[in-house]
Design a protein around this motif. Structure first.
Motif, short mmCIF file in Angstrom:
data_model
loop_
_atom_site.label_atom_id
_atom_site.label_comp_id
_atom_site.label_asym_id
_atom_site.label_seq_id
_atom_site.Cartn_x
_atom_site.Cartn_y
_atom_site.Cartn_z
N PHE A 27 50.72 44.62 49.73
CA PHE A 27 51.37 43.41 50.25
C PHE A 27 50.72 42.96 51.55
CE2 PHE A 27 54.39 41.41 53.14
CZ PHE A 27 54.84 40.34 52.37
N TRP A 28 50.47 43.90 52.44
CA TRP A 28 49.93 43.52 53.74
C TRP A 28 48.44 43.18 53.66
CZ3 TRP A 28 53.03 41.68 57.00
CH2 TRP A 28 54.36 42.12 57.03
N ALA A 29 47.73 43.78 52.72
CA ALA A 29 46.33 43.40 52.53
C ALA A 29 46.23 41.94 52.13
CB ALA A 29 45.68 44.28 51.48
N VAL A 30 47.02 41.53 51.15
CA VAL A 30 46.99 40.15 50.68
C VAL A 30 47.55 39.21 51.74
CG1 VAL A 30 47.81 38.54 48.91
CG2 VAL A 30 47.17 40.87 48.28
N THR A 31 48.68 39.57 52.32
CA THR A 31 49.34 38.69 53.29
C THR A 31 48.50 38.50 54.54
OG1 THR A 31 51.51 39.34 52.46
CG2 THR A 31 51.42 38.38 54.66
N ASP A 88 38.54 44.07 39.82
CA ASP A 88 39.66 44.51 40.64
C ASP A 88 39.88 43.50 41.77
OD1 ASP A 88 41.31 45.89 42.53
OD2 ASP A 88 40.66 47.80 41.68
N LEU A 89 41.13 43.10 41.99
CA LEU A 89 41.43 42.10 43.02
C LEU A 89 41.06 42.57 44.42
CD1 LEU A 89 44.85 40.48 42.02
CD2 LEU A 89 42.52 39.69 41.57
N ARG A 90 40.92 43.87 44.59
CA ARG A 90 40.50 44.36 45.91
C ARG A 90 39.16 43.78 46.32
NH1 ARG A 90 40.50 50.63 45.41
NH2 ARG A 90 39.73 50.05 43.34
N TRP A 91 38.27 43.57 45.34
CA TRP A 91 36.95 43.05 45.68
C TRP A 91 37.02 41.57 46.03
CZ3 TRP A 91 34.52 46.94 47.08
CH2 TRP A 91 34.61 48.16 46.39
N LEU A 92 37.99 40.86 45.47
CA LEU A 92 38.19 39.47 45.90
C LEU A 92 38.69 39.43 47.34
CD1 LEU A 92 39.77 37.57 42.87
CD2 LEU A 92 37.48 37.34 43.81
N LEU A 93 39.59 40.35 47.68
CA LEU A 93 40.08 40.41 49.05
C LEU A 93 38.95 40.72 50.02
CD1 LEU A 93 43.41 42.36 48.48
CD2 LEU A 93 43.24 40.11 49.55
N VAL A 136 47.57 34.75 42.12
CA VAL A 136 47.59 35.88 41.19
C VAL A 136 47.85 37.23 41.82
CG1 VAL A 136 45.98 34.64 39.70
CG2 VAL A 136 45.09 36.36 41.27
N ALA A 137 47.65 37.37 43.13
CA ALA A 137 47.70 38.71 43.73
C ALA A 137 49.09 39.32 43.69
CB ALA A 137 47.18 38.66 45.17
N LEU A 138 50.11 38.58 44.09
CA LEU A 138 51.46 39.16 44.12
C LEU A 138 51.96 39.54 42.73
CD1 LEU A 138 53.30 37.10 46.89
CD2 LEU A 138 52.11 39.30 47.08
N PRO A 139 51.83 38.68 41.71
CA PRO A 139 52.24 39.13 40.36
C PRO A 139 51.46 40.36 39.89
CG PRO A 139 51.93 36.76 40.40
CD PRO A 139 51.41 37.27 41.71
N HIS A 140 50.17 40.42 40.24
CA HIS A 140 49.36 41.56 39.81
C HIS A 140 49.86 42.86 40.43
CE1 HIS A 140 45.83 44.06 39.03
NE2 HIS A 140 45.79 44.34 40.32
#
Length: 205
Positions: A27-31, A88-93, A136-140
């Motif tokens: 949550f905090w990574a995306v936020t 993996d969404l981590r790489w987008l972050l 897409v991040a939060l639903p994922h």
């Protein structure tokens, strides 16, 4: 009788509550990634004319920088959407933060063509990635059952950061005579978010 088919793994998707979500690294990574982007882009939008003038740009010339930036953003929205389905969404972050860092370096040293295109490309690309991550991040990571409550908590952070952005750059201008200090200082939280992003994982049930 019509029955809804459940895709393989559908039952195992995480369905976190807001309280559970805000205690996670994901949550905090995306936020923080999205909040940093809104903080810096809002701050630059308010002060771009003055920033450009300090680098020798006329008002018309500095405003024209937004056109290629918008084009890059649109292209990156499309590319990031494709990547979100494959990686993996981590790489987008991480990618978003790298682009953001390049944009801040370019903005802090605006004047030459390299810095100019670092700002245009970095901020434009980060903006494109942020559109997809915000969708897409939060639903994922947390599922869809409590998505409204979770996204509300995230949006609160983003609204606060967008309000602080112009003030942060204005404070840098009044204390140091320029915006470079605030722009370069943003590299520290950007690096921190990169580290946090690599630790992000979907909630496990």
């Amino acid at each position: 009788v019509v029955c809804d088919e459940v895709a393989p793994g559908e039952a195992e998707r995480p369905e976190a509550t807001r309280a559970e979500a805000i205690r996670t690294t994901a949550f905090w990574a995306v936020t923080l990634a999205l909040s940093l982007h809104t903080l810096m882009t809002t701050g630059l939008a308010f002060h771009i004319v003055d920033l450009g003038a300090a680098a020798g740009y006329s008002e018309a010339a500095v405003v024209k920088l937004f056109l290629p930036m918008a084009v890059i953003t649109m292209v990156m929205v499309w590319l990031s959407g494709l990547a979100a389905d494959r990686f993996d969404l981590r790489w987008l972050l991480v990618g978003m933060m790298v682009f953001e860092g390049a944009g801040m370096l370019g903005s802090a040293n605006l004047g030459g063509p390299v810095a100019q295109w670092a700002m245009i490309g970095g901020i434009g690309a980060a903006g494109g990635v942020s559109v997809i991550l915000a969708t897409v991040a939060l639903p994922h990571y947390f599922g869809r059952t409590h998505l409204g409550a979770i996204s509300g908590a995230q949006m609160m952070c983003m609204v606060l950061s967008s309000a602080l952005g112009p003030s942060a750059l204005a404070l840098s201008r009044s204390m140091t005579g320029g915006y470079a200090f605030a722009l370069l200082a943003a590299l520290l939280p950007i690096f921190a978010v990169i580290v946090i992003s690599l630790l992000a994982r979907p909630v496990q049930r």
